[in-house]
Design a protein around this motif. Structure first.
Motif, PDB file in Angstrom:
ATOM      1  N   VAL A 168       0.813  -1.215   0.000  1.00  0.00           N
ATOM      2  CA  VAL A 168       0.000   0.000   0.000  1.00  0.00           C
ATOM      3  C   VAL A 168       0.853   1.275   0.000  1.00  0.00           C
ATOM      4  N   GLY A 169       2.165   1.136   0.136  1.00  0.00           N
ATOM      5  CA  GLY A 169       3.027   2.310   0.147  1.00  0.00           C
ATOM      6  C   GLY A 169       4.456   1.945  -0.174  1.00  0.00           C
ATOM      7  N   MET A 170       5.234   2.964  -0.558  1.00  0.00           N
ATOM      8  CA  MET A 170       6.643   2.755  -0.875  1.00  0.00           C
ATOM      9  C   MET A 170       7.416   4.047  -0.715  1.00  0.00           C
ATOM     10  N   VAL A 171       8.722   3.904  -0.445  1.00  0.00           N
ATOM     11  CA  VAL A 171       9.626   5.039  -0.394  1.00  0.00           C
ATOM     12  C   VAL A 171      10.936   4.619  -1.042  1.00  0.00           C
ATOM     13  N   MET A 172      11.515   5.533  -1.823  1.00  0.00           N
ATOM     14  CA  MET A 172      12.810   5.284  -2.445  1.00  0.00           C
ATOM     15  C   MET A 172      13.753   6.423  -2.086  1.00  0.00           C
TER      16      MET A 172
END
Length: 142
Positions: free
Chosen positions: A65-69
């Motif tokens: 449901v979410g991501m960070v790079m």
């Protein structure tokens, strides 16, 4: 649950980016495809540069449901949470975990990012401060 993303997650991550950009960034219809493609190209960059990048996913009930790079462990280049899961602490949890995992992996003293106008208050709540002049990009850029 927060864990490192895998190549097998890319389709789900692309969907998260697409849905979030469409819902949260006000942009003229003819500009949208180019903006979206520019953002999605970051996931291709990750695939080719995994050793210089952190990509985390947030999974809830088996669904991403979410991501960070964070490129080069100092440049937060993407943070997206499906709009139906906004305001539940997922973005904050992803950012805090990403910052923790990046600590000591770069000689840079500051973590930097570009924020759409939509997310400025969120980043301020995490301790980020605007620097430099805003750029005139779709959705705004602080």
């Amino acid at each position: 649950m927060i864990e490192e993303a895998r190549v097998e997650d890319l389709d789900s991550l692309r969907m998260i980016v697409s849905e979030t950009v469409e819902a949260c960034i006000e942009v003229e219809q003819e500009v949208f495809p180019g903006l979206l493609q520019d953002i999605l190209s970051g996931l291709d960059w990750w695939r080719e540069n995994k050793e210089n990048c952190l990509l985390l996913k947030y999974t809830l009930d088996g669904e991403i449901v979410g991501m960070v790079m964070v490129k080069n462990y100092w440049n937060v280049s993407e943070l997206f949470v499906l709009p139906v899961f906004h305001r539940r602490g997922i973005g904050r949890a992803l950012m805090e975990e990403a910052l923790r995992r990046c600590e000591g992996k770069t000689e840079r003293k500051d973590v930097k990012l570009n924020s759409s106008n939509f997310a400025v208050d969120f980043y301020r709540s995490l301790g980020f401060e605007p620097s430099g002049d805003p750029r005139d990009l779709p959705g705004g850029c602080v």
